[in-house]
Write an enzyme that holds these catalytic residues in place. Sequence first.
Site, PDB file in Angstrom:
ATOM      1  N   LYS A 191     -15.747  35.733  18.207  1.00  0.00           N
ATOM      2  CA  LYS A 191     -16.685  35.857  17.084  1.00  0.00           C
ATOM      3  C   LYS A 191     -16.275  34.884  15.984  1.00  0.00           C
ATOM      4  O   LYS A 191     -15.292  35.102  15.270  1.00  0.00           O
ATOM      5  CB  LYS A 191     -16.725  37.275  16.500  1.00  0.00           C
ATOM      6  CG  LYS A 191     -17.982  37.403  15.633  1.00  0.00           C
ATOM      7  CD  LYS A 191     -17.915  38.452  14.559  1.00  0.00           C
ATOM      8  CE  LYS A 191     -17.228  38.008  13.315  1.00  0.00           C
ATOM      9  NZ  LYS A 191     -17.911  36.960  12.536  1.00  0.00           N
ATOM     10  N   SER A 244      -8.498  37.416   6.463  1.00  0.00           N
ATOM     11  CA  SER A 244      -7.882  37.963   5.256  1.00  0.00           C
ATOM     12  C   SER A 244      -7.049  39.219   5.573  1.00  0.00           C
ATOM     13  O   SER A 244      -7.295  39.906   6.569  1.00  0.00           O
ATOM     14  CB  SER A 244      -8.968  38.305   4.241  1.00  0.00           C
ATOM     15  OG  SER A 244      -9.864  39.234   4.806  1.00  0.00           O
ATOM     16  N   GLY A 248      -7.684  42.393   8.194  1.00  0.00           N
ATOM     17  CA  GLY A 248      -6.634  42.666   9.194  1.00  0.00           C
ATOM     18  C   GLY A 248      -6.227  44.132   9.176  1.00  0.00           C
ATOM     19  O   GLY A 248      -6.069  44.779  10.224  1.00  0.00           O
ATOM     20  N   GLU A 266      -3.233  37.069  12.078  1.00  0.00           N
ATOM     21  CA  GLU A 266      -2.779  35.910  11.285  1.00  0.00           C
ATOM     22  C   GLU A 266      -3.511  36.000   9.961  1.00  0.00           C
ATOM     23  O   GLU A 266      -4.723  35.804   9.918  1.00  0.00           O
ATOM     24  CB  GLU A 266      -3.153  34.588  11.973  1.00  0.00           C
ATOM     25  CG  GLU A 266      -2.586  34.393  13.349  1.00  0.00           C
ATOM     26  CD  GLU A 266      -1.144  33.945  13.351  1.00  0.00           C
ATOM     27  OE1 GLU A 266      -0.572  33.737  12.263  1.00  0.00           O
ATOM     28  OE2 GLU A 266      -0.590  33.820  14.450  1.00  0.00           O
ATOM     29  N   CYS A 301      -4.485  28.741   4.937  1.00  0.00           N
ATOM     30  CA  CYS A 301      -3.630  29.939   4.869  1.00  0.00           C
ATOM     31  C   CYS A 301      -2.215  29.540   4.468  1.00  0.00           C
ATOM     32  O   CYS A 301      -1.514  30.316   3.843  1.00  0.00           O
ATOM     33  CB  CYS A 301      -3.644  30.664   6.186  1.00  0.00           C
ATOM     34  SG  CYS A 301      -3.356  29.569   7.557  1.00  0.00           S
ATOM     35  N   GLU A 399      -3.801  35.401  -3.377  1.00  0.00           N
ATOM     36  CA  GLU A 399      -4.286  34.244  -2.624  1.00  0.00           C
ATOM     37  C   GLU A 399      -5.663  33.860  -3.156  1.00  0.00           C
ATOM     38  O   GLU A 399      -6.573  34.683  -3.185  1.00  0.00           O
ATOM     39  CB  GLU A 399      -4.387  34.589  -1.138  1.00  0.00           C
ATOM     40  CG  GLU A 399      -4.824  33.397  -0.318  1.00  0.00           C
ATOM     41  CD  GLU A 399      -4.990  33.713   1.156  1.00  0.00           C
ATOM     42  OE1 GLU A 399      -5.610  34.730   1.484  1.00  0.00           O
ATOM     43  OE2 GLU A 399      -4.480  32.924   1.973  1.00  0.00           O
TER      44      GLU A 399
HETATM   45  P1  NAD Z   1     -12.270  37.212   6.478  1.00  0.00           P
HETATM   46  O1  NAD Z   1     -11.183  38.176   6.753  1.00  0.00           O
HETATM   47  O2  NAD Z   1     -13.279  37.553   5.475  1.00  0.00           O
HETATM   48  O3  NAD Z   1     -13.095  36.920   7.814  1.00  0.00           O
HETATM   49  C1  NAD Z   1     -12.465  36.475   8.997  1.00  0.00           C
HETATM   50  C2  NAD Z   1     -13.322  36.878  10.180  1.00  0.00           C
HETATM   51  O4  NAD Z   1     -13.369  38.295  10.265  1.00  0.00           O
HETATM   52  C3  NAD Z   1     -14.764  36.417  10.088  1.00  0.00           C
HETATM   53  O5  NAD Z   1     -15.211  36.068  11.374  1.00  0.00           O
HETATM   54  C4  NAD Z   1     -15.476  37.673   9.593  1.00  0.00           C
HETATM   55  O6  NAD Z   1     -16.836  37.738   9.950  1.00  0.00           O
HETATM   56  C5  NAD Z   1     -14.705  38.750  10.294  1.00  0.00           C
HETATM   57  N1  NAD Z   1     -14.746  40.067   9.647  1.00  0.00           N
HETATM   58  C6  NAD Z   1     -15.044  40.358   8.352  1.00  0.00           C
HETATM   59  N2  NAD Z   1     -14.969  41.689   8.148  1.00  0.00           N
HETATM   60  C7  NAD Z   1     -14.622  42.251   9.323  1.00  0.00           C
HETATM   61  C8  NAD Z   1     -14.363  43.578   9.749  1.00  0.00           C
HETATM   62  N3  NAD Z   1     -14.448  44.603   8.913  1.00  0.00           N
HETATM   63  N4  NAD Z   1     -13.994  43.798  11.037  1.00  0.00           N
HETATM   64  C9  NAD Z   1     -13.863  42.764  11.899  1.00  0.00           C
HETATM   65  N5  NAD Z   1     -14.114  41.482  11.565  1.00  0.00           N
HETATM   66  C10 NAD Z   1     -14.480  41.220  10.293  1.00  0.00           C
HETATM   67  O7  NAD Z   1     -11.525  35.853   6.162  1.00  0.00           O
HETATM   68  P2  NAD Z   1     -12.185  34.461   5.802  1.00  0.00           P
HETATM   69  O8  NAD Z   1     -12.694  34.543   4.413  1.00  0.00           O
HETATM   70  O9  NAD Z   1     -13.109  34.017   6.891  1.00  0.00           O
HETATM   71  O10 NAD Z   1     -10.924  33.495   5.876  1.00  0.00           O
HETATM   72  C11 NAD Z   1     -10.044  33.371   4.837  1.00  0.00           C
HETATM   73  C12 NAD Z   1      -8.785  34.170   5.097  1.00  0.00           C
HETATM   74  O11 NAD Z   1      -8.233  33.815   6.353  1.00  0.00           O
HETATM   75  C13 NAD Z   1      -7.718  33.887   4.079  1.00  0.00           C
HETATM   76  O12 NAD Z   1      -7.111  35.086   3.660  1.00  0.00           O
HETATM   77  C14 NAD Z   1      -6.713  33.038   4.843  1.00  0.00           C
HETATM   78  O13 NAD Z   1      -5.428  33.072   4.356  1.00  0.00           O
HETATM   79  C15 NAD Z   1      -6.838  33.578   6.209  1.00  0.00           C
HETATM   80  N6  NAD Z   1      -6.386  32.608   7.196  1.00  0.00           N
HETATM   81  C16 NAD Z   1      -5.195  32.842   7.823  1.00  0.00           C
HETATM   82  C17 NAD Z   1      -4.715  31.936   8.755  1.00  0.00           C
HETATM   83  C18 NAD Z   1      -3.418  32.184   9.465  1.00  0.00           C
HETATM   84  O14 NAD Z   1      -3.215  31.626  10.506  1.00  0.00           O
HETATM   85  N7  NAD Z   1      -2.548  33.039   8.947  1.00  0.00           N
HETATM   86  C19 NAD Z   1      -5.447  30.799   9.065  1.00  0.00           C
HETATM   87  C20 NAD Z   1      -6.660  30.598   8.412  1.00  0.00           C
HETATM   88  C21 NAD Z   1      -7.119  31.518   7.482  1.00  0.00           C
END
Ligand code: NAD
Length: 497
Positions: A191, A244, A248, A266, A301, A399
């Site tokens: 997804k 995020s 997670g 992650e 990230c 962050e």
């Molecule tokens: P997000 O958590 O909002 O979304 C990530 C994914 O999860 C998207 O596909 C989203 O549709 C999905 N999602 C949202 N709510 C959900 C739920 N309740 N259940 C299951 N899936 C759901 O994050 P974002 O805004 O897309 O990305 C930014 C974040 O990602 C930042 O916090 C960043 O630090 C982190 N990030 C971490 C790494 C790493 O490797 N540690 C790498 C890149 C980004």
Amino acid sequence: MEHKNLDYWKRAALAFQFEGRSLIDGELAPIDEVRAFVDRSPVDGRTLAVVGECSELEVNAAVSAARRSFSAGVWSGLNPRARKAVLLRWAALIRANLDELALLETLDSGKPIRDTLSVDVPGAAYCIEWFAEAIDKVGGEIVPADNHLVGMVLREAVGVVAAVVPWNFPLLMAAWKLAPALAAGNSVVLKPSEKSPLTAIRVAALAIEAGLPPGVLNVVTGSGDTGHLLATHDDVDCIAFTGSTNVGRSILRCAAESNLKRVWLELGGKSPNIVLADCPDLARAAKAAAAAIFYNMGEMCTAGSRLLVQNSIKDEFIAALLAEARAYEPGDPLDPATSMGAIIDETQLDRVERYIEQGKREARLLTGGTRERESTGGLYLSPTIFDVSDPSCTIAREEIFGPVLSVLGFDTLDEAIELANGTEYGLAAAVWTSDLTTAHEASRRLRAGTVWVNCYDEGGDMNFPFGGYKQSGNGRDKSLHALEKYTELKSVLVRLR
Ligand code: NAD
């Protein structure tokens, strides 16, 4: 050969055919118009595609297709050499379609074309090649046991893997999950983020062209609701998530309340970049410190979002940093000269701007903080730097995920380490010093999954495990260790007499 300048990419963008349908069991799925959403480009606000919001119906269909293909052994049952051959063909197709995929990624996410051409697309192909090459060289173990037994430890695919990924490196983050999961023989439901779903759909079609059997890789588009359906699904064996920390946490809860699927996270970061007065090259450190926070619009990230500088060199260092920040004035992402592109969407831009306003109240703004290029219809922010005196203030703790840097001073190494570790995150850290002992001691004391010494963000090689301590997550992407996430260990004991 045609020179690939801004005009070239603009013309290519106009001619582009966008695909917003999910790919389930080898077929593009019809879009339910009522639930569909419009995917807009942060480059200039134009509509790129109508994208499906997958409901329970489509998620169930994708998970069933994955389960059927897994149980039938059409992929999981192949000799690893055969899987390797398909994955290598897939990577070759990704490389052959470099321009198309890079343009798609740039239009969908606002990343500069020079980065999607040099990092995102080739990086995804390399990741797939790396795990393809590895998979016919790793096996189980024969272990010491009683003489009347043969003891084997087998490593088997875990089954149906859901991969839920973010928008900051849409294709690369997907590849970090897909490559080890597929190489190990799993079937996957991917997804992508609703903010940048298009390259995932395209590369999944290329995987089928490369010979991946239908149902082995499915893409379901949609928002967090679609991700939530995967997290709660009783027939998903493992969920690998990048995003995020809050989401997670919710995925862990969903696993606990459903089938206890394996959860790999992650998550976010607030990574410290420590510059000591004995830094071997202040000019290089200033350049790296700017790149650490402004590369990819700070949507990283591992962004070095907290710069800790020893007080005796702080003024000198800030002057060099401000000069380096000028290289990141935002430009048209389709211009190969641009190093800072667009912020992913209005919601994220508003969020970053709220942090900037907060920063103006609690710290001293040194540069930036303004919206740029508004007449383009796109979403741009200038590189922003704050001088922070109170490390407990919001912008130095949370962050931001945008081009906003907090600079903090310190006097001693002990103080720097305490500041560096004084966060709920633990994804990455860096230290700049000429002293070998300080370098090693600081690396040991920093609580982070990656520590750079006298550099930042080095190490494109797949050999380095990537992931976080503390609330930055668990498990590791990249390296052979990533295979641990997508496999189960099985002990087999054969009695001889
Ligand atoms: P997000 O958590 O909002 O979304 C990530 C994914 O999860 C998207 O596909 C989203 O549709 C999905 N999602 C949202 N709510 C959900 C739920 N309740 N259940 C299951 N899936 C759901 O994050 P974002 O805004 O897309 O990305 C930014 C974040 O990602 C930042 O916090 C960043 O630090 C982190 N990030 C971490 C790494 C790493 O490797 N540690 C790498 C890149 C980004």
